[in-house]
Design an enzyme around this catalytic site. Sequence first.
Site, PDB file in Angstrom:
ATOM      1  N   GLY A   1       0.900  -1.245  -0.068  1.00 23.22           N
ATOM      2  CA  GLY A   1       0.088  -0.028  -0.006  1.00 23.22           C
ATOM      3  C   GLY A   1       0.981   1.327  -0.144  1.00 23.22           C
ATOM      4  O   GLY A   1       2.138   1.065   0.096  1.00 23.22           O
ATOM      5  N   GLY A   2       0.351   2.370  -0.179  1.00 27.25           N
ATOM      6  CA  GLY A   2       0.909   3.751  -0.150  1.00 27.25           C
ATOM      7  C   GLY A   2       1.352   4.199  -1.227  1.00 27.25           C
ATOM      8  O   GLY A   2       1.099   3.456  -2.407  1.00 27.25           O
TER       9      GLY A   2
ATOM     10  N   ALA B   1       8.230   5.577   7.908  1.00 26.14           N
ATOM     11  CA  ALA B   1       6.983   5.120   6.837  1.00 26.14           C
ATOM     12  C   ALA B   1       6.561   3.719   7.194  1.00 26.14           C
ATOM     13  O   ALA B   1       7.654   2.908   7.169  1.00 26.14           O
ATOM     14  CB  ALA B   1       7.583   5.295   5.406  1.00 26.14           C
TER      15      ALA B   1
ATOM     16  N   CYS C   1       5.447   9.586   0.104  1.00 26.43           N
ATOM     17  CA  CYS C   1       4.265   9.070   0.244  1.00 26.43           C
ATOM     18  C   CYS C   1       3.167   9.838  -0.021  1.00 26.43           C
ATOM     19  O   CYS C   1       2.084   9.698   0.319  1.00 26.43           O
ATOM     20  CB  CYS C   1       4.092   8.614   1.886  1.00 26.43           C
ATOM     21  SG  CYS C   1       5.559   7.985   2.626  1.00 26.43           S
TER      22      CYS C   1
ATOM     23  N   GLY D   1       6.784  -3.744   4.770  1.00 28.63           N
ATOM     24  CA  GLY D   1       6.697  -3.276   6.125  1.00 28.63           C
ATOM     25  C   GLY D   1       7.120  -1.813   6.654  1.00 28.63           C
ATOM     26  O   GLY D   1       6.148  -1.073   6.057  1.00 28.63           O
TER      27      GLY D   1
END
EC number: 2.3.1.181
Length: 240
Positions: free
Chosen positions: A73-74, A144, A175, A157
């Site tokens: 994600g991100g 992050a 991000c 992670g």
Amino acid sequence: MALHFERIGFAPELVNYRECLDLQRQVHQEVVAGSRGNTVLMVEHDPVYTAGRRTEKHEYPWDGTEVVPIGRGGKLTYHGPGMLVGYPIVRLPIPLDVVRFVRVLEEVIIAVVRDFGVPATTVEGRSGAWVLADERGPDRKISAIGVQVSKRATMHGFALNCSNDLRPFGKIIPCGITDAGVTSLSAETGNRIDPADVVERMEQELSAREADLCVPFEPDTPAEPVRLPAPGTATSAAAS
């Protein structure tokens, strides 16, 4: 079975990102199959930009630097020397609660960062660990988090800025956040704090929160030691 940690490589022996991505996938397959217990890979990478699933092309580095698209994600972020990167590859409880998993990782990281004298916290609506705005500047991200879950087990992670050069973040919108900065343990304390100085404390805190992070289980057979692929043999394509 207790959470198992593998220190894959730290400066001066930095780890190639694509090779480590192949290793993540191998360990993930083994955790899913039950042949390896819950494992956390700890690593310090060669310089690399990685793009999560929500990254758009216009957010790529302005100078054309290579980016590795991945399944977490991100959005876009940077990894490099001086940054402690952790990849928890663990089984989640049912029903899956990925948000809860991320919240626990945030709590772990914040506890570790505070032990080094930095008043980290969370920011509503934004993942990771932050140092809030003060006379030195706006909110600053110090860690992050981006994860992927497949077949009930996690990949990817967190990354904690320890002593890394922050200038590579200036080539991107880290991000996808335009109204905040980035920082590191070294920048906040005025003392050099390297990943090797932090990794043991991080492992201790992750172990203490094991029951909140994952479902402990005993592997079917003793697992072989984790090893990176031979140099130059990484199979991860750019679209991985």
